[in-house]
Motif scaffolding. Structure first.
Motif, PDB file in Angstrom:
ATOM      1  N   GLN A 157       0.853  -1.187   0.000  1.00 38.09           N
ATOM      2  CA  GLN A 157       0.000   0.000   0.000  1.00 38.09           C
ATOM      3  C   GLN A 157       0.888   1.235   0.000  1.00 38.09           C
ATOM      4  O   GLN A 157       1.662   1.456   0.925  1.00 38.09           O
ATOM      5  CB  GLN A 157      -0.928   0.015   1.222  1.00 38.09           C
ATOM      6  CG  GLN A 157      -1.782   1.275   1.306  1.00 38.09           C
ATOM      7  CD  GLN A 157      -2.917   1.139   2.291  1.00 38.09           C
ATOM      8  OE1 GLN A 157      -3.901   0.464   2.023  1.00 38.09           O
ATOM      9  NE2 GLN A 157      -2.786   1.785   3.440  1.00 38.09           N
ATOM     10  N   PHE A 158       0.776   2.033  -1.051  1.00 35.25           N
ATOM     11  CA  PHE A 158       1.501   3.302  -1.141  1.00 35.25           C
ATOM     12  C   PHE A 158       0.612   4.377  -0.532  1.00 35.25           C
ATOM     13  O   PHE A 158      -0.523   4.589  -0.981  1.00 35.25           O
ATOM     14  CB  PHE A 158       1.816   3.632  -2.597  1.00 35.25           C
ATOM     15  CG  PHE A 158       2.780   2.680  -3.243  1.00 35.25           C
ATOM     16  CD1 PHE A 158       4.133   2.976  -3.295  1.00 35.25           C
ATOM     17  CD2 PHE A 158       2.340   1.476  -3.787  1.00 35.25           C
ATOM     18  CE1 PHE A 158       5.025   2.091  -3.889  1.00 35.25           C
ATOM     19  CE2 PHE A 158       3.225   0.594  -4.383  1.00 35.25           C
ATOM     20  CZ  PHE A 158       4.573   0.895  -4.435  1.00 35.25           C
ATOM     21  N   THR A 159       1.116   5.050   0.472  1.00 38.84           N
ATOM     22  CA  THR A 159       0.322   6.050   1.165  1.00 38.84           C
ATOM     23  C   THR A 159       1.140   7.320   1.348  1.00 38.84           C
ATOM     24  O   THR A 159       2.280   7.414   0.881  1.00 38.84           O
ATOM     25  CB  THR A 159      -0.161   5.505   2.523  1.00 38.84           C
ATOM     26  OG1 THR A 159      -1.057   6.449   3.130  1.00 38.84           O
ATOM     27  CG2 THR A 159       1.013   5.258   3.456  1.00 38.84           C
ATOM     28  N   ASP A 160       0.554   8.297   2.004  1.00 39.09           N
ATOM     29  CA  ASP A 160       1.241   9.566   2.260  1.00 39.09           C
ATOM     30  C   ASP A 160       0.819  10.037   3.644  1.00 39.09           C
ATOM     31  O   ASP A 160      -0.380  10.194   3.911  1.00 39.09           O
ATOM     32  CB  ASP A 160       0.867  10.605   1.201  1.00 39.09           C
ATOM     33  CG  ASP A 160       1.782  11.814   1.219  1.00 39.09           C
ATOM     34  OD1 ASP A 160       1.932  12.415   2.304  1.00 39.09           O
ATOM     35  OD2 ASP A 160       2.345  12.165   0.164  1.00 39.09           O
ATOM     36  N   SER A 161       1.781  10.245   4.504  1.00 40.06           N
ATOM     37  CA  SER A 161       1.484  10.624   5.891  1.00 40.06           C
ATOM     38  C   SER A 161       0.835  11.998   5.991  1.00 40.06           C
ATOM     39  O   SER A 161       0.322  12.366   7.047  1.00 40.06           O
ATOM     40  CB  SER A 161       2.766  10.588   6.734  1.00 40.06           C
ATOM     41  OG  SER A 161       3.767  11.409   6.154  1.00 40.06           O
ATOM     42  N   ARG A 162       0.836  12.765   4.904  1.00 40.73           N
ATOM     43  CA  ARG A 162       0.166  14.075   4.910  1.00 40.73           C
ATOM     44  C   ARG A 162      -1.285  13.971   4.473  1.00 40.73           C
ATOM     45  O   ARG A 162      -2.024  14.949   4.539  1.00 40.73           O
ATOM     46  CB  ARG A 162       0.899  15.035   3.979  1.00 40.73           C
ATOM     47  CG  ARG A 162       2.357  15.262   4.330  1.00 40.73           C
ATOM     48  CD  ARG A 162       3.094  15.909   3.175  1.00 40.73           C
ATOM     49  NE  ARG A 162       3.064  15.054   1.995  1.00 40.73           N
ATOM     50  CZ  ARG A 162       3.602  15.393   0.821  1.00 40.73           C
ATOM     51  NH1 ARG A 162       4.211  16.552   0.690  1.00 40.73           N
ATOM     52  NH2 ARG A 162       3.540  14.577  -0.216  1.00 40.73           N
ATOM     53  N   GLU A 209       0.534   7.171  -8.525  1.00 40.98           N
ATOM     54  CA  GLU A 209       0.031   8.537  -8.391  1.00 40.98           C
ATOM     55  C   GLU A 209      -1.158   8.519  -7.433  1.00 40.98           C
ATOM     56  O   GLU A 209      -2.192   7.914  -7.712  1.00 40.98           O
ATOM     57  CB  GLU A 209      -0.410   9.084  -9.752  1.00 40.98           C
ATOM     58  CG  GLU A 209      -0.872  10.530  -9.696  1.00 40.98           C
ATOM     59  CD  GLU A 209      -1.302  11.034 -11.058  1.00 40.98           C
ATOM     60  OE1 GLU A 209      -1.557  12.240 -11.180  1.00 40.98           O
ATOM     61  OE2 GLU A 209      -1.403  10.221 -12.000  1.00 40.98           O
ATOM     62  N   LEU A 210      -0.973   9.139  -6.263  1.00 43.40           N
ATOM     63  CA  LEU A 210      -2.047   9.178  -5.271  1.00 43.40           C
ATOM     64  C   LEU A 210      -3.051  10.256  -5.663  1.00 43.40           C
ATOM     65  O   LEU A 210      -2.686  11.406  -5.834  1.00 43.40           O
ATOM     66  CB  LEU A 210      -1.484   9.480  -3.881  1.00 43.40           C
ATOM     67  CG  LEU A 210      -0.448   8.494  -3.328  1.00 43.40           C
ATOM     68  CD1 LEU A 210      -0.082   8.868  -1.906  1.00 43.40           C
ATOM     69  CD2 LEU A 210      -0.954   7.073  -3.390  1.00 43.40           C
ATOM     70  N   ARG A 211      -4.306   9.877  -5.780  1.00 38.90           N
ATOM     71  CA  ARG A 211      -5.367  10.827  -6.113  1.00 38.90           C
ATOM     72  C   ARG A 211      -6.395  10.855  -4.997  1.00 38.90           C
ATOM     73  O   ARG A 211      -7.505  10.378  -5.120  1.00 38.90           O
ATOM     74  CB  ARG A 211      -6.034  10.432  -7.426  1.00 38.90           C
ATOM     75  CG  ARG A 211      -5.111  10.553  -8.626  1.00 38.90           C
ATOM     76  CD  ARG A 211      -5.861  10.291  -9.905  1.00 38.90           C
ATOM     77  NE  ARG A 211      -4.987  10.400 -11.059  1.00 38.90           N
ATOM     78  CZ  ARG A 211      -5.402  10.219 -12.302  1.00 38.90           C
ATOM     79  NH1 ARG A 211      -6.661   9.935 -12.536  1.00 38.90           N
ATOM     80  NH2 ARG A 211      -4.561  10.318 -13.304  1.00 38.90           N
ATOM     81  N   GLY A 212      -5.981  11.407  -3.869  1.00 40.71           N
ATOM     82  CA  GLY A 212      -6.908  11.553  -2.766  1.00 40.71           C
ATOM     83  C   GLY A 212      -7.056  10.318  -1.909  1.00 40.71           C
ATOM     84  O   GLY A 212      -7.848  10.302  -0.978  1.00 40.71           O
ATOM     85  N   ALA A 213      -6.335   9.252  -2.212  1.00 38.33           N
ATOM     86  CA  ALA A 213      -6.434   8.033  -1.415  1.00 38.33           C
ATOM     87  C   ALA A 213      -5.196   7.178  -1.662  1.00 38.33           C
ATOM     88  O   ALA A 213      -4.454   7.390  -2.617  1.00 38.33           O
ATOM     89  CB  ALA A 213      -7.700   7.248  -1.774  1.00 38.33           C
TER      90      ALA A 213
END
Length: 764
Positions: A157-162, A209-213
């Motif tokens: 799972q690729f995520t972003d802590s922000r 490319e994370l698009r809101g999730a």
């Protein structure tokens, strides 16, 4: 009296034990508390009304037991939406426990039926002796990700802590990892997560490319595939289990080939006929890679048995594609055979499958319209009421039309109009009196269909004329002569510095790649955070209105059709930036994750945009007659006033130094002009009589749609020439300034120049 004291005492204890939070106090509460329990509720929620007394009584029990290591609070997320977003709360009530020693926040399952039941849960997780669950999630970095990829199966799972949405759903990936570890322990299956905020280069490496999730990818034996499974852990476990087996089924007899592949009930299937001559290993591996990516909706077969291949006279590799829908042309075979080239990579199989997945004319149902057809580059849909597939004449008529476009690679589908009634209702053609309705959908998900007035003309005309019109319409579409029917609001243009983007203006706005575009995707339906985002964006847009380098825009995704590249994976609001000099209209998209404030928006645009942004008050503008625009004047150019020399606008003074075309420091000027206060007082009195406030002239109070700028300034004011001359003088050496002639000079900016504004405007 005793009852009143008891009620007061209970209320006092409840107040001591329970805090009512706001957005401002929420962050402080969760950062200062080692462990905390919060109830997210809404006053309009019936279940919340029943649960609030239970939660408060549970808090009183915890307080009475002197359990001080867990803080308890509640918050109304219908009012304080930002706090609800922090934990991705969408169902009320929601009870969570979180803290520094917990790997992820814990959620109370269901609704509590008693205060003791809820207090027991809080007591258990809040106890100093409580051992937090050990998560089986593998937290990756730049070094360990290579080890994970080489596992038999690794779900990353690729995520972003922000990302607020990502943080709120963090518990889901931990639950999935724990269940995978329990059910598939020792099978070589791992669940992992990586933070792209820390390792942005890995997002580029794996084309994420994370698009809101968050985004999930499946790696099987070192090869990457899209994750198309459900979010819940049960569905995800089944998804992973299915991938433990190969997607290819070996065919060993001719009877098996006929029954399993040619006559099988599976609507979508493909086979690779692979003789043992030549380099079969590479071809098989590439076919397997493609099969892995399409295994969720298609069956794949492999034939390597020489006896079977000889009976079919196959001497070289063949890619056989069975049509995914029932063909309506009797003369067309239900499958197509393609010679496999020596350098056939996975993309080669994907492209040919996409091209030949359907026959020329197909029968299709509503479920598949919303799934498989969405992936096609383009198609023609023919829709009737209660279609009869036994109507030979109708099928032949459509087949004749489709046959004329056989070289255009555009398949035709016949279905029930009820399956796409919403589309025709939006186009206002659902009630047209014609033999059938039709539409064309392109790769950008845009719809092409004639309007009602055009279709109405064929109501009483022979059927062959309508068939000719349909053929002509499709031909004109392929020639690029037909405009799409786009779901769109009315275009309102720019309001308060924010461009109201609608469906019909999307292409026009985003095709201009010379400007940075800050875009808010909002919704008018059940979006609790959208109004807060809109308010901040409007203030930001007004501040940077008329910028030559930045477009601030807003689009309602509920009522306007978005291009596929802008469709997000989670619900709005979404703030994104499309930087200038991008290679395509929607390339290089950067997602905004932070708390939405004007300052953070400015930092976001500055960090990721290609241009500097200049505030409105520092831009050189000449707003006249209600029109907005940037001045093209240089610092040394003057503008001759065409107004009445006695008007207020013409009386404005442009102060310059004798030897330099630079603005004088007005603060120093006013210090040395004590008589200016008298003139200022007279002007303020006049403005108050005219508008009810002497602050009317500030930019924030001027509404260009209600007043023209010239009308604001064209006021009759009694000026005393001697008084003016005594203040400024035509050559006052003590000030070192020179008065510009009122008759032939005028400031290039009606609200003052870029360095400080006019004397009168600054004071007023």
């Amino acid at each position: 009296m005793i009852t009143k004291h008891i009620i007061f005492l209970c209320t006092l204890i409840s107040t001591l034990a329970l805090q009512e939070l706001t957005d401002d106090s929420f962050t402080s509460f969760i950062t200062k508390s080692t462990k905390f329990c919060i109830m997210f509720y809404s006053p309009s929620c019936g279940t919340c009304k029943a649960s609030l007394p239970i939660f408060r009584n549970a808090a009183m029990k915890i307080e009475a037991e002197n359990i001080t290591n867990i803080q308890i609070a509640q918050i109304d997320v219908s009012e304080f939406t930002a706090s609800g977003d922090r934990y991705d709360v969408w169902h009320y009530p929601t009870f969570i426990i979180d803290g520094v020693d917990l790997p992820y926040h814990q959620i109370y399952k269901g609704s509590p039926t008693s205060s003791e039941e809820l207090a027991k849960w809080i007591r258990q997780l809040g106890s100093p002796d409580y051992l937090p669950p050990v998560s089986a999630l593998w937290v990756l970095d730049e070094d360990s990700i290579d080890d994970c990829v080489e596992e038999r199966i690794c779900l990353i799972q690729f995520t972003d802590s922000r990302c607020v949405h990502c943080l709120g759903r963090a518990y889901q990936i931990h639950e999935l990892a724990n269940h995978i570890d329990n059910e598939l322990h020792g099978e070589g299956v791992k669940v992992a997560q990586i933070d792209l905020a820390k390792y942005p280069n890995l997002g580029k490496k794996y084309s994420v490319e994370l698009r809101g999730a968050e985004v999930r990818k499946v790696f099987r034996n070192g090869k990457m595939y899209e994750y198309n499974g459900p979010d819940d852990w049960e569905g995800a476990v089944n998804f992973i289990k299915a991938r433990l087996e190969s997607p290819l089924k070996e065919i060993s007899t001719m009877a098996e080939y006929a029954s399993e592949f040619l006559s099988g009930k599976v609507s979508c299937s493909a086979a690779l006929l692979l003789p043992s001559n030549g380099n079969i290993t590479a071809t098989k591996d590439h076919f397997l890679t493609w099969a892995e990516s399409t295994r969720d909706f298609c069956s794949h077969f492999l034939v390597t048995n020489n006896v079977v291949l000889e009976s079919m006279a196959v001497e070289s590799p063949k890619f056989v594609i069975k049509h995914s829908a029932k063909t309506l042309i009797s003369s067309e075979p239900p499958y197509v055979e393609i010679d496999v080239v020596a350098e056939a990579l996975p993309i080669w199989f994907a492209e040919h499958f996409k091209k030949h997945q359907f026959s020329l004319v197909n029968e299709i149902d509503g479920r598949r319209i919303s799934t498989e057809l969405q992936n096609l580059d383009q198609y023609v849909g023919i829709y009737t009421e209660n279609p009869s597939w036994d109507n030979v004449d109708f099928k032949e008529e459509i087949a004749k039309i489709a046959g004329k476009f056989q070289d255009s690679d555009i398949p035709f589908f016949i279905g029930d109009v009820a399956d796409v009634s919403v589309t025709f209702e939006e186009a206002d053609t659902i009630n047209a009196d014609v033999p059938f309705l039709f539409l064309i959908r392109d790769k950008n998900d845009r719809i092409y269909t004639p309007n009602y007035k055009t279709l109405e003309k064929f109501g009483n005309k022979p059927k062959n004329q309508y068939l000719t019109y349909v053929t002509t319409y499709i031909s004109q579409y392929l020639e690029g002569k037909i405009a799409p029917r786009i779901t769109s609001d009315k275009d309102h243009g720019v309001e308060d510095g924010v461009l109201d983007i609608v469906g019909t203006s999307v292409d026009r706005v985003f095709n201009r790649t010379d400007k940075d575009i800050l875009l808010l995707m909002t919704s008018s339906n059940r979006c609790r955070s959208c109004p807060r985002f809109e308010d901040v964006l409007l203030k930001f847009g007004e501040k940077y209105e008329n910028s030559e380098t930045l477009t601030v825009g807003l689009i309602n995704v509920e009522t306007n059709r978005l291009p596929r590249k802008l469709v997000m994976r989670s619900s709005p609001p979404h703030l994104v930036l499309l930087p200038a000099a991008r290679s395509g209209p929607f390339d290089g998209l950067v997602y905004f994750y932070d708390e939405v404030t004007e300052n953070k928006l400015l930092k976001f645009v500055t960090d990721h945009g290609k241009h500097d942004v200049i505030e409105k008050k520092y831009q050189k503008q000449i707003p006249r007659n209600g029109q907005r625009g940037n001045s093209e004047l240089s610092d040394k150019e003057d503008v001759t006033s065409e107004e009445d020399p006695g008007s207020f606008q013409s009386m404005r003074i442009s102060v310059t130094e004798e030897k330099k075309d630079e603005t004088v420091n007005h603060d120093n000027l006013m210090v040395e002009n004590p008589e200016f206060d008298k003139l200022k007082e007279k002007t303020e009195k006049m403005l108050k009589e005219r508008f009810g406030s002497s602050n009317y002239m500030h930019g924030s109070n001027i509404n260009p749609s209600e007043h023209k700028y010239d009308e604001i300034f064209d006021m009759e004011v009694e000026w005393d020439p001697e008084e003016t001359e005594s203040m400024f003088g035509r050559s006052d050496s003590s000030l070192g300034v020179e008065q510009s002639s009122i008759e032939d000079r005028k400031s290039a900016d009606d609200f003052g120049d870029s360095s400080g504004g006019s004397v009168l405007h600054d004071e007023l």
